[in-house]
Design an enzyme around this catalytic site. Structure first.
Site, short mmCIF file in Angstrom:
data_model
loop_
_atom_site.label_atom_id
_atom_site.label_comp_id
_atom_site.label_asym_id
_atom_site.label_seq_id
_atom_site.Cartn_x
_atom_site.Cartn_y
_atom_site.Cartn_z
N TYR A 153 0.81 -1.22 0.00
CA TYR A 153 0.00 0.00 0.00
C TYR A 153 0.85 1.27 0.00
O TYR A 153 0.32 2.38 -0.05
CB TYR A 153 -0.91 0.03 1.23
N LYS B 33 2.08 -14.20 5.82
CA LYS B 33 2.19 -15.22 4.79
C LYS B 33 3.69 -15.49 4.59
O LYS B 33 4.23 -15.46 3.48
CB LYS B 33 1.53 -14.66 3.52
#
Ligand code: NAD
Length: 423
Positions: free
Chosen positions: A159, A229
């Site tokens: 982002y 992750k």
């Protein structure tokens, strides 16, 4: 500071930083609070939230002096730009503010105003409490098992906006650099390619995890789960997990915070956890989306990088009744900007239809930050009582048998009346 187009209220005092502290705020009983109503349904839910928050403040012996500030469409009309400097400065100076949703067109080269505000003000933690309100329709069998708070890193990750458009010289330069100078031998397909960077820093990760652990300690919670992750993105997501566990291991006494060993791969059933200690564990993001639905009551506080937090908090919101209900807030050092999870829902804009609950409950989160616990409880009770009596907006009415469909403004008046009755 004097402003060009912002009207400063005649009465009220500023929230300030407590002397001698790094991030504690001093809150008068009559604070000036900047508010951005927002785009789309912001025009409906912004004024609605204002009314309810005002009523709860008054019922507990305080007053809010609102200061309208502008971003998005309203700023375009007044200033011919989307995010005027004086809006950012007013929020910075007054420390605590609330905003409605702002529209971000997809793929237009127009940078998200939400992201810009969070980055410029260094509001590094996006916090979303996800709890069940009595009477709200939910697709889950036991929605009341959900009582989670998500802490989403708010300033970096994919982002951060470090990306290059396909077909530009810049994207080709980055491709050449990665392939030639960095000896990357994986797959980047020939032809046009969009590229982006995913920065995950020690500073950004650690301060977010610290914030989540401190919250857990202060609010008597049992567990902080770091969601990443890291099995695939080892040097970004995996590193987030490592830095997070380092905070848990090194910065708190063992009896206060227990860093669960190898929690990604082993169950902690056999582990001896000190009584009253907050356990800090890790979970992979894909598995977490499953556990959140199947074992809702096992989770408490979640801390994660930006993108995971965006997806996961929306999914959590769906379990307790959807976006119309889900509140949030962006926190920095000694400052906070409350905002609902939902967007500007352009199809429903300006029709007096949208559900203002998410923005009202975001205001409740702001009250918690101000230390106005009694006003915060009053809002929760009034919203719960109104919804339980079957008086709801269109989004909940279509899922609730026998409910009465109210306009945004009618639903708001019901909540205000209930606040007056309860106080
Ligand atoms: P959205 O949240 O606006 O809408 C998704 C769905 O939820 C729609 O069906 C909508 O009708 C419903 N919904 C959302 N809020 C509701 C409410 N209060 N009451 C009743 N129904 C509600 O998401 P989107 O359609 O993906 O995005 C629309 C715009 O909002 C985009 O420009 C996006 O960038 C922006 N957005 C802004 C923010 C923010 O300001 N923080 C957050 C998300 C999206």
């Amino acid at each position: 500071m004097s402003y060009d187009k912002i009207e400063v209220p005649d009465e009220g005092e500023q929230i300030t930083l407590k002397e001698g502290t790094e991030g504690e705020i001093e809150v008068p009983d009559n604070p000036i609070i900047p508010i951005i109503h927002g785009d789309g349904i912001g025009k409906d839910v912004g004024p609605a939230a204002q009314k309810v928050l005002e009523a709860a403040a008054e019922a507990t012996g305080r007053s809010i002096n609102w200061m309208r500030v502008y971003a998005g469409e309203s700023a375009q009309e007044k200033y011919s730009e989307n995010l005027p400097d004086e809006t950012v400065e007013a929020i910075r100076e007054h420390r605590v503010a609330i905003k409605g949703p702002l529209t971000t067109p997809v793929g237009s080269g127009f940078r998200s105003l939400n992201v810009a505000l969070r980055q410029t003000l260094d509001l590094y933690a996006n916090v979303r409490p996800t709890y069940y309100l009595d009477g709200v329709p939910s697709p889950m069998k036991a929605p009341e098992e959900m009582d989670m708070v998500t802490f989403r890193e708010n300033t970096e990750d994919v982002y951060a906006g470090i990306e290059w458009e396909a077909g530009t010289d810049e994207s080709e330069q980055v491709r050449d650099f990665v392939e030639d100078e960095m000896d990357f031998d994986g797959i980047m397909h020939e032809g046009d390619i969009g590229l982006g960077l995913k920065p995950i820093s020690e500073k950004g990760s650690k301060r977010l995890v610290r914030e989540a652990i401190d919250y857990a300690i202060e609010n008597d919670r049992d567990k902080v789960t770091l969601v990443h992750k890291g099995n695939i993105m080892k040097f970004t997501e995996g590193q987030f997990g490592d830095w997070g566990m380092e905070v848990a291991e090194e910065e708190y006494p063992d009896e206060e915070v227990f860093a669960a060993p190898d929690s990604l791969w082993e169950t902690q059933d056999e582990v001896d956890i000190p009584e009253d200690a907050v356990m800090v564990e890790e979970r992979l993001a894909d598995a977490m989306l499953q556990w959140m639905q199947l074992r809702t009551d096992e989770f408490d506080i979640l801390a994660m990088p930006n993108l995971n937090g965006d997806y996961l908090s929306d999914a959590a919101g769906a379990q307790i009744g959807g976006l119309g209900i889900a509140p949030g807030g962006n926190f920095g050092t000694g400052r906070m900007l409350a905002e609902p999870v939902h967007g500007s829902a352009p199809k429903r804009a300006g029709q007096d239809m949208a559900n203002p609950t998410a923005m009202i409950l975001s205001g409740r989160l702001m009250f918690d930050y101000l230390g106005w616990d009694d006003a915060s409880d009053l809002i929760r009770d009034a919203v719960e009582e109104t919804i339980s009596s079957g008086k709801v907006t269109y989004d909940l009415e279509r899922q609730l048998e026998g409910a009465e469909k109210l306009a945004t403004s009618e639903y708001t008046d019901e909540i205000v009346d209930t606040i007056e009755q309860l106080s």
